[in-house]
Design a protein around this motif. Structure first.
Motif, mmCIF file in Angstrom:
data_model
loop_
_atom_site.group_PDB
_atom_site.id
_atom_site.type_symbol
_atom_site.label_atom_id
_atom_site.label_comp_id
_atom_site.label_asym_id
_atom_site.label_seq_id
_atom_site.Cartn_x
_atom_site.Cartn_y
_atom_site.Cartn_z
ATOM 1 N N THR A 42 -0.309 6.399 -18.094
ATOM 2 C CA THR A 42 -1.081 5.296 -17.546
ATOM 3 C C THR A 42 -1.666 4.479 -18.696
ATOM 4 O OG1 THR A 42 -3.054 6.705 -17.372
ATOM 5 C CG2 THR A 42 -1.654 6.514 -15.417
ATOM 6 N N GLN A 44 -0.286 2.035 -20.545
ATOM 7 C CA GLN A 44 0.647 2.081 -21.665
ATOM 8 C C GLN A 44 0.597 0.785 -22.477
ATOM 9 O OE1 GLN A 44 2.778 4.411 -22.917
ATOM 10 N NE2 GLN A 44 3.426 2.958 -24.474
ATOM 11 N N VAL A 46 2.092 -2.025 -24.723
ATOM 12 C CA VAL A 46 3.420 -2.602 -24.885
ATOM 13 C C VAL A 46 3.301 -3.871 -25.718
ATOM 14 C CG1 VAL A 46 5.489 -3.454 -23.728
ATOM 15 C CG2 VAL A 46 4.043 -1.768 -22.592
ATOM 16 N N THR A 56 0.335 -1.776 -19.445
ATOM 17 C CA THR A 56 0.935 -1.663 -18.118
ATOM 18 C C THR A 56 0.296 -0.479 -17.397
ATOM 19 O OG1 THR A 56 2.780 -0.345 -18.997
ATOM 20 C CG2 THR A 56 3.107 -2.720 -18.811
ATOM 21 N N TYR A 59 3.741 4.013 -16.651
ATOM 22 C CA TYR A 59 4.987 3.934 -17.396
ATOM 23 C C TYR A 59 5.713 5.265 -17.332
ATOM 24 C CZ TYR A 59 8.064 3.647 -21.529
ATOM 25 O OH TYR A 59 9.145 3.675 -22.381
ATOM 26 N N PRO A 61 8.538 6.945 -19.348
ATOM 27 C CA PRO A 61 9.332 6.761 -20.571
ATOM 28 C C PRO A 61 10.784 7.207 -20.465
ATOM 29 C CG PRO A 61 7.720 8.535 -20.842
ATOM 30 C CD PRO A 61 7.384 7.837 -19.575
ATOM 31 N N ASN A 64 12.425 4.188 -18.818
ATOM 32 C CA ASN A 64 12.081 2.852 -19.332
ATOM 33 C C ASN A 64 11.583 1.947 -18.208
ATOM 34 O OD1 ASN A 64 12.739 3.440 -22.006
ATOM 35 N ND2 ASN A 64 14.878 2.905 -21.712
ATOM 36 N N HIS A 66 8.193 0.431 -16.043
ATOM 37 C CA HIS A 66 6.758 0.151 -15.966
ATOM 38 C C HIS A 66 6.398 -0.252 -14.539
ATOM 39 C CE1 HIS A 66 6.169 -0.137 -20.414
ATOM 40 N NE2 HIS A 66 7.440 -0.470 -20.365
ATOM 41 N N GLU A 68 3.387 -2.134 -12.342
ATOM 42 C CA GLU A 68 2.210 -2.989 -12.416
ATOM 43 C C GLU A 68 1.590 -3.121 -11.034
ATOM 44 O OE1 GLU A 68 0.972 -3.392 -15.262
ATOM 45 O OE2 GLU A 68 1.517 -5.372 -16.038
ATOM 46 N N THR A 92 11.080 -5.204 -25.009
ATOM 47 C CA THR A 92 11.414 -3.784 -24.816
ATOM 48 C C THR A 92 12.729 -3.534 -24.091
ATOM 49 O OG1 THR A 92 10.282 -3.642 -22.669
ATOM 50 C CG2 THR A 92 8.947 -3.264 -24.655
ATOM 51 N N HIS A 94 12.812 -3.114 -21.031
ATOM 52 C CA HIS A 94 12.435 -2.200 -19.962
ATOM 53 C C HIS A 94 12.379 -2.939 -18.626
ATOM 54 C CE1 HIS A 94 10.159 0.644 -22.955
ATOM 55 N NE2 HIS A 94 11.457 0.595 -23.162
ATOM 56 N N ILE A 96 10.346 -3.702 -15.030
ATOM 57 C CA ILE A 96 8.999 -3.735 -14.467
ATOM 58 C C ILE A 96 9.106 -3.868 -12.955
ATOM 59 C CG2 ILE A 96 6.812 -4.994 -14.335
ATOM 60 C CD1 ILE A 96 7.238 -5.893 -17.185
#
Length: 292
Positions: A42, A44, A46, A56, A59, A61, A64, A66, A68, A92, A94, A96
């Motif tokens: 929690t 995280q 970035v 964010t 997350y 990991p 990858n 996130h 919100e 990233t 990643h 979201i």
């Protein structure tokens, strides 16, 4: 040092205690997921680029991913949130996913949004198959894990609590080590480097937004072309660096996170009047104790 999973989870969840909507989403998502193989963080940090950072809400990991939580006040910041999300994705790569909590929303609708993300996470884990590495607190920070694996890769988010643990992944057998660098015992011309990627007493080390360059500035003076060439051509100069950057871990601990293998870029160093290190590999080979 080793994290107990229960203590880790309790401390992660407690970080949202004063944020009611976020706390509800995070705790329900964790309990509905009910999978101790999946790690979450929690709040995280970035990178957004240009020296800016974002937090964010949740997350994962290994995926990858996130999460919100858009609380009611986010309705006044839609454009800013969109730019923030684009920054994170561009830096990233990643994914979201968002939970939209607007004024007057019913709990059933919040739960439906959470369930949709839970389904995605479960499907993603299945999709990854053998590439998915289950969360194991005993192995996550163990030198032996990466020696047996034969390599360390940035995509695995490898970090150690102690410099000595990173050193011992490369054939060393230290009981303790606190210096900012150690000579690689097997690969010639290579330094195991543990920099603070921010301003400190003598040097300011800065990582580029894409993570591919490290700028090493001397706080007292700029490096001239002649100094850069003279030092880089010295017999004792190590032109390759395996980098573990000093960072703040998910529970506030100091850790050393693997950033890749870098080599001195002489041309960029001369242009920037400092030493510039360019990433050449996301993966490095590990070695057993050379005395075995």
């Amino acid at each position: 040092m080793e994290y107990n999973k229960l203590i880790y989870i309790l401390r992660q969840l407690s970080k949202t205690n004063k944020k009611n909507y976020e706390n509800y989403v995070v705790t329900r998502m964790y309990n509905r997921l009910d999978d101790l193989e999946i790690k979450f963080i929690t709040q995280q940090y970035v990178s957004r680029g240009n020296g800016q950072y974002a937090l964010t809400d949740m997350y994962f990991p290994q995926l990858n991913l996130h999460i919100e939580v858009d609380e009611p006040h986010h309705e006044r910041n839609v454009e800013a949130d969109k730019i923030r999300e684009e920054d994170i994705i561009n830096i990233t790569n990643h994914k979201i996913m968002r939970i939209n909590i607007y004024n007057g929303i019913e709990i059933e609708e919040v739960n439906l949004q959470i369930e949709s993300i839970i389904e995605y996470i479960k499907a993603k884990k299945v999709e990854l198959g053998k590439e998915f590495i289950g969360w194991d607190t005993k192995k996550e920070y163990s030198t032996e894990t990466y020696i047996n694996k034969g390599y360390i890769d940035t995509k695995d988010n490898v970090a150690f609590f102690r410099i000595v643990d990173a050193c011992n992944c490369f054939g060393l057998n230290y009981a303790g080590y606190q210096r900012g660098g150690a000579k690689h015992p097997i690969e010639k011309g290579t330094l195991l480097w543990f920099p603070k990627l921010y301003a400190n007493d003598k040097y300011t080390n800065r990582l580029s937004d894409d993570g591919n360059l490290i700028f090493e500035y001397n706080n007292n003076k700029e490096s001239t072309k002649e100094q850069i060439l003279e030092q880089s051509n010295s017999k004792v100069f190590l032109s390759r660096r395996i980098v573990f950057a000093r960072v703040i871990g998910p529970l506030g601990d100091i850790m050393y996170r693997f950033k890749g293998e870098f080599i001195l870029d002489t041309e960029e160093s001369i242009n920037n009047k400092c030493f510039v290190w360019r990433k050449i590999s996301e993966r490095v080979k590990t070695y057993k104790n050379i005395k075995e």
